[in-house]
Design an enzyme around this catalytic site. Structure first.
Site, PDB file in Angstrom:
ATOM      1  N   ASP A  64       0.825  -1.207   0.000  1.00 20.28           N
ATOM      2  CA  ASP A  64       0.000   0.000   0.000  1.00 20.28           C
ATOM      3  C   ASP A  64       0.866   1.267   0.000  1.00 20.28           C
ATOM      4  O   ASP A  64       1.949   1.283   0.575  1.00 20.28           O
ATOM      5  CB  ASP A  64      -0.895  -0.030   1.249  1.00 20.28           C
ATOM      6  CG  ASP A  64      -2.055   0.933   1.137  1.00 20.28           C
ATOM      7  OD1 ASP A  64      -2.286   1.479   0.042  1.00 20.28           O
ATOM      8  OD2 ASP A  64      -2.737   1.135   2.151  1.00 20.28           O
ATOM      9  N   ASN A  71     -10.601  -3.088  -6.543  1.00 21.94           N
ATOM     10  CA  ASN A  71      -9.835  -2.116  -7.340  1.00 21.94           C
ATOM     11  C   ASN A  71     -10.502  -1.777  -8.682  1.00 21.94           C
ATOM     12  O   ASN A  71     -10.156  -0.773  -9.309  1.00 21.94           O
ATOM     13  CB  ASN A  71      -8.403  -2.615  -7.615  1.00 21.94           C
ATOM     14  CG  ASN A  71      -7.498  -2.529  -6.401  1.00 21.94           C
ATOM     15  OD1 ASN A  71      -6.533  -3.271  -6.276  1.00 21.94           O
ATOM     16  ND2 ASN A  71      -7.796  -1.620  -5.483  1.00 21.94           N
TER      17      ASN A  71
HETATM   18  C1  FPP Z   1      -1.955   0.235  -3.283  1.00 21.94           C
HETATM   19  O1  FPP Z   1      -1.487   1.560  -3.400  1.00 21.94           O
HETATM   20  C2  FPP Z   1      -1.399  -0.598  -4.328  1.00 21.94           C
HETATM   21  C3  FPP Z   1      -2.111  -1.185  -5.323  1.00 21.94           C
HETATM   22  C4  FPP Z   1      -3.567  -1.032  -5.464  1.00 21.94           C
HETATM   23  C5  FPP Z   1      -1.481  -1.989  -6.359  1.00 21.94           C
HETATM   24  C6  FPP Z   1      -0.241  -2.722  -5.974  1.00 21.94           C
HETATM   25  C7  FPP Z   1       0.508  -3.013  -7.201  1.00 21.94           C
HETATM   26  C8  FPP Z   1       1.834  -2.954  -7.306  1.00 21.94           C
HETATM   27  C9  FPP Z   1       2.754  -2.697  -6.180  1.00 21.94           C
HETATM   28  C10 FPP Z   1       2.451  -3.202  -8.624  1.00 21.94           C
HETATM   29  C11 FPP Z   1       2.914  -4.605  -8.774  1.00 21.94           C
HETATM   30  C12 FPP Z   1       1.777  -5.505  -8.989  1.00 21.94           C
HETATM   31  C13 FPP Z   1       1.844  -6.605  -9.738  1.00 21.94           C
HETATM   32  C14 FPP Z   1       0.636  -7.416  -9.907  1.00 21.94           C
HETATM   33  C15 FPP Z   1       3.042  -7.019 -10.430  1.00 21.94           C
HETATM   34  P1  FPP Z   1      -2.549   2.740  -3.516  1.00 21.94           P
HETATM   35  O2  FPP Z   1      -2.696   3.095  -4.940  1.00 21.94           O
HETATM   36  O3  FPP Z   1      -3.827   2.351  -2.836  1.00 21.94           O
HETATM   37  O4  FPP Z   1      -1.805   3.868  -2.725  1.00 21.94           O
HETATM   38  P2  FPP Z   1      -2.477   5.015  -1.853  1.00 21.94           P
HETATM   39  O5  FPP Z   1      -3.170   4.330  -0.709  1.00 21.94           O
HETATM   40  O6  FPP Z   1      -1.307   5.830  -1.422  1.00 21.94           O
HETATM   41  O7  FPP Z   1      -3.416   5.753  -2.751  1.00 21.94           O
END
Ligand code: FPP
Length: 252
Positions: A23, A71
């Site tokens: 996250d 998501n």
């Molecule tokens: C949460 O950060 C992260 C995700 C929803 C996606 C995680 C994906 C990756 C780390 C890329 C690698 C993945 C694969 C399948 C290879 P957020 O966008 O919710 O962050 P925020 O809470 O700061 O908005």
């Protein structure tokens, strides 16, 4: 076949199976004045670092939350970016994963995924099928409740078809229908970015896992924060609902 998920293995201080809620990509990017997609791309680099570090810490299975069933409600451009990241990760790293003995497993619903994503998943799984030095399990289009509901449906169908019996240990029988059935019990779940929720990740499997929340944003993750999480795990006492006899007497 399912591994028992109850009291067992507490003598081991090794976090054999670690699960990561990656996250903080969006906040990481925002702080730098970049779009969220930039953070997701940096998140892939952090994932590569983390996968490389994990076996050196005694970890044998790493499960990562790549895309949740929730998501889909993000803006379409961000959904498209998250989808393409799996392809980017596999295209750029599959050869190395294959060479280094990593077996890739992808859990989550396949329905709803496009043909090119299904091809990427199939390629990653089939090319690494013979590997067993390390297991990388990617949860993609995954939700804990959906996984339990899907397992319940498969279990009911198998029962109705007479393929299984309704005798014996029901937890062991049921967990064999979850998408994580091949994996050993989850020892440690780590969430980055300071949020303290499971967000529908590994709900059944979390029953006896230790939870560690770290303030680091996912794109900054790698060997050092993972080592710190494993150290914190080692310092925890895993009781699985029991109490030590001395503690009971002291309390009475
Ligand atoms: C949460 O950060 C992260 C995700 C929803 C996606 C995680 C994906 C990756 C780390 C890329 C690698 C993945 C694969 C399948 C290879 P957020 O966008 O919710 O962050 P925020 O809470 O700061 O908005």
């Amino acid at each position: 076949m399912a591994k028992p998920s109850g009291p067992q293995g507490e003598e081991s201080a090794i976090a054999r199976h670690v699960a990561l809620i990656m996250d903080g990509n969006g906040r990481w990017a925002k702080r730098r004045g970049f779009p969220r997609t930039f953070g997701h791309r940096a998140g892939v680099t952090a994932l590569k670092r983390t996968v490389e570090a994990a076996p050196t810490l005694g970890i044998e299975w790493l499960t990562v939350f790549g895309f949740s069933t929730e998501n889909w409600s993000r803006p379409p451009a961000e959904v498209a970016e998250l989808m393409s990241l799996l392809k980017h990760y596999v295209d750029s790293d599959l050869e190395r994963l294959e060479r280094e003995g990593v077996r890739v497993h992808v859990i989550g619903r396949r329905e709803g995924l496009s043909a090119d994503i299904l091809e990427v998943i199939e390629r990653a799984e089939s090319r690494t099928r013979a590997n067993d030095r390390f297991h990388l399990q990617v949860a993609f289009n995954y939700g804990g409740r959906a996984d339990i509901a899907d397992a319940a449906r498969r279990y009911a169908r198998a029962l109705a078809a007479g393929e299984i019996s309704d005798e014996g240990d029901p937890e062991a029988a049921f967990s064999g229908f979850l998408s994580t059935a091949e994996a050993p019990p989850v020892d440690l779940i780590v969430r980055t970015s300071g949020e303290r929720r499971l967000s529908n990740f590994l709900l059944w499997e979390a029953a006896y896992a230790e939870l560690v929340f770290q303030d680091v944003l996912w794109p900054d993750y790698g060997a050092e924060p993972l080592r710190a999480a494993v150290e914190e795990f080692k310092a925890r006492e895993r009781r699985y609902g029991r109490a030590e006899a001395d503690d009971v007497l002291a309390a009475g």
